[in-house]
Write a protein that holds these residues in place. Sequence first.
Motif, PDB file in Angstrom:
ATOM      1  N   LEU A 124      78.933  29.164  48.608  1.00  0.00           N
ATOM      2  CA  LEU A 124      80.327  28.759  48.785  1.00  0.00           C
ATOM      3  C   LEU A 124      80.477  27.716  49.890  1.00  0.00           C
ATOM      4  O   LEU A 124      81.284  26.791  49.776  1.00  0.00           O
ATOM      5  CB  LEU A 124      81.195  29.979  49.081  1.00  0.00           C
ATOM      6  N   ASN A 125      79.705  27.855  50.969  1.00  0.00           N
ATOM      7  CA  ASN A 125      79.775  26.884  52.062  1.00  0.00           C
ATOM      8  C   ASN A 125      79.325  25.505  51.591  1.00  0.00           C
ATOM      9  O   ASN A 125      79.936  24.478  51.933  1.00  0.00           O
ATOM     10  CB  ASN A 125      78.913  27.336  53.237  1.00  0.00           C
ATOM     11  N   LEU A 126      78.257  25.476  50.803  1.00  0.00           N
ATOM     12  CA  LEU A 126      77.768  24.206  50.287  1.00  0.00           C
ATOM     13  C   LEU A 126      78.784  23.605  49.318  1.00  0.00           C
ATOM     14  O   LEU A 126      79.054  22.396  49.349  1.00  0.00           O
ATOM     15  CB  LEU A 126      76.424  24.407  49.582  1.00  0.00           C
ATOM     16  N   HIS A 127      79.380  24.446  48.476  1.00  0.00           N
ATOM     17  CA  HIS A 127      80.411  23.975  47.540  1.00  0.00           C
ATOM     18  C   HIS A 127      81.578  23.358  48.299  1.00  0.00           C
ATOM     19  O   HIS A 127      82.052  22.269  47.930  1.00  0.00           O
ATOM     20  CB  HIS A 127      80.909  25.125  46.676  1.00  0.00           C
ATOM     21  N   ARG A 128      82.031  24.020  49.343  1.00  0.00           N
ATOM     22  CA  ARG A 128      83.190  23.511  50.082  1.00  0.00           C
ATOM     23  C   ARG A 128      82.889  22.163  50.720  1.00  0.00           C
ATOM     24  O   ARG A 128      83.742  21.272  50.742  1.00  0.00           O
ATOM     25  CB  ARG A 128      83.613  24.525  51.156  1.00  0.00           C
ATOM     26  N   ALA A 129      81.692  21.997  51.257  1.00  0.00           N
ATOM     27  CA  ALA A 129      81.322  20.722  51.883  1.00  0.00           C
ATOM     28  C   ALA A 129      81.307  19.595  50.844  1.00  0.00           C
ATOM     29  O   ALA A 129      81.843  18.498  51.080  1.00  0.00           O
ATOM     30  CB  ALA A 129      79.955  20.850  52.554  1.00  0.00           C
ATOM     31  N   ARG A 177      82.385  25.343  40.583  1.00  0.00           N
ATOM     32  CA  ARG A 177      82.010  26.399  41.544  1.00  0.00           C
ATOM     33  C   ARG A 177      81.711  27.703  40.823  1.00  0.00           C
ATOM     34  O   ARG A 177      80.692  28.362  41.094  1.00  0.00           O
ATOM     35  CB  ARG A 177      83.147  26.596  42.556  1.00  0.00           C
ATOM     36  N   THR A 202      70.563  31.259  45.855  1.00  0.00           N
ATOM     37  CA  THR A 202      70.804  31.310  47.297  1.00  0.00           C
ATOM     38  C   THR A 202      70.688  32.762  47.761  1.00  0.00           C
ATOM     39  O   THR A 202      70.897  33.696  46.980  1.00  0.00           O
ATOM     40  CB  THR A 202      72.203  30.779  47.627  1.00  0.00           C
ATOM     41  N   LYS A 226      84.876  18.841  49.617  1.00  0.00           N
ATOM     42  CA  LYS A 226      85.623  18.047  50.597  1.00  0.00           C
ATOM     43  C   LYS A 226      85.283  16.559  50.454  1.00  0.00           C
ATOM     44  O   LYS A 226      86.165  15.701  50.446  1.00  0.00           O
ATOM     45  CB  LYS A 226      85.297  18.534  52.007  1.00  0.00           C
ATOM     46  N   GLN A 243      77.829  33.499  50.233  1.00  0.00           N
ATOM     47  CA  GLN A 243      78.492  32.655  51.223  1.00  0.00           C
ATOM     48  C   GLN A 243      77.763  31.332  51.409  1.00  0.00           C
ATOM     49  O   GLN A 243      78.381  30.280  51.589  1.00  0.00           O
ATOM     50  CB  GLN A 243      78.600  33.394  52.562  1.00  0.00           C
ATOM     51  N   GLU A 244      76.443  31.378  51.315  1.00  0.00           N
ATOM     52  CA  GLU A 244      75.653  30.145  51.433  1.00  0.00           C
ATOM     53  C   GLU A 244      76.040  29.161  50.333  1.00  0.00           C
ATOM     54  O   GLU A 244      76.213  27.962  50.575  1.00  0.00           O
ATOM     55  CB  GLU A 244      74.166  30.486  51.346  1.00  0.00           C
TER      56      GLU A 244
END
Length: 466
Positions: free
Chosen positions: A352-357, A390, A345, A360, A349-350
């Motif tokens: 981490l954002n995908l991981h969080r989605a 992660r 990536t 969830k 942050q890109e």
Amino acid sequence: MASEIHMPAPVCLIENTEGQLVANQEALEILSGTKNPLVVVAIVGLYRTGKSYLMNKLAGKNKGFSLGSTVQSHTKGIWMWCVPHPKKPDHTLVLLDTEGLGDVEKGDNQNDSWIFALAILLSSTFVYNSMGTINQQAMDQLHYVTELSDRIRAKSSPNSNGIEDSADFVSFFPDFVWTLRDFSLELEADGLPITADEYLENSLKLKQGTTQSDQNFNLPRLCIRKFFPKKKCFIFDRPTHRKKLGQLETLHDNDLDPEFVQQASAFCSYIFKNSKTKTLSGDIKVNGPRLEKLVQTYVDAISRGDLPCMENAILALAQIENAAAVQKAIAHYDQQMGQMLQLPTETLQELLNLHRACEKEAIELFMRNSFKDRDHLCQKDLAAQLEKKRDDFCKQNVQASTDRCSDLLKDIFSPLEEAVKQGVYSKPGGYRLLIQKIQELKTKYLQQPNKGIQVTKIYVLILESC
């Protein structure tokens, strides 16, 4: 879907061999494939009282559960027949026919008590079938209900006095239906007509007295009133002439007493309309795999000499299902990340954002498929596994960026390295030309896509090594 399971005939669910109760693997496998919510109707009563006939009617068949036509008890153990529920779409009706209580050939009351207790534990509607009227003899024959508190535990640890909370104990009891066969009395009290339900309530009235005789009279009535808040009664005339009773499997409705046919129809309609889905504490709907686990847990406890415990059974069930829910959530996370993540990536942050989605979604999936996760142990396990995944993805991202940048730099700068070796820049003004060339190649390198987060670090390392 469970309604697609075709059971042309009942199978033995719990075998009774010489007083030993054993869960039958074939029946357990049928339950494991029955994913729909279950309405479980169990029938118990003295042997040779026509229990199996009623269960066959509920299955919509004349034949199925063994009727028998002699003084011998035919049904041994507990037999099961899963059929599509005729009134509740996407539900399965599970019929449990039990061996006759009080069979003189068995000579073992202990065994009868366990059959009675298991029918209570497994059903959402419990049918007690007896002959004639509700008199003291009928109540004495129902002594198994007075033994339930000695056979079943709601919680693994009673209170400090060793007594279970009454509400906990009664909370998992099924609805109670008393079916009276060959009933010959007029339904009336004090000269006025009464319903079968009123007849049952009148029969459960207590004596006001303190003698041993009064206590013996009241005990089974007290237990029925206490354990079964919801009660229903049905009366049945004799279905046909005594000599034809052995032919019930082959007789059509027009060969039977019209009153009996109407009474059997009313009984079936009530069961279909009012019998509830089998539900555990916490509003947990029981499907086939859950009933399979309950059967195994209770029978194993009895074989060990322990008391079947509702709380332990639910916790054992939760342990299995919650572990499966964790794996299901992890598989979903892996699938989503595998489809959406392209390494490397451009930024951390890109990733981490995908991981969080995806995390969830995985947690939401776990919550939908789990229950009674004590101290959130399984949810914590899921969180730990997702955190490790992660971190692994972050390491993979670094490595993918490192590899991409290294390969790019090698491709772009290898001609320059060769030119330096050949002395192309070893001349007046060569250093200026070298710096200029390096800047051109650096610009070319920076313009390449998909280099990831190591773009600068690897460039600096390469330059330092030159």
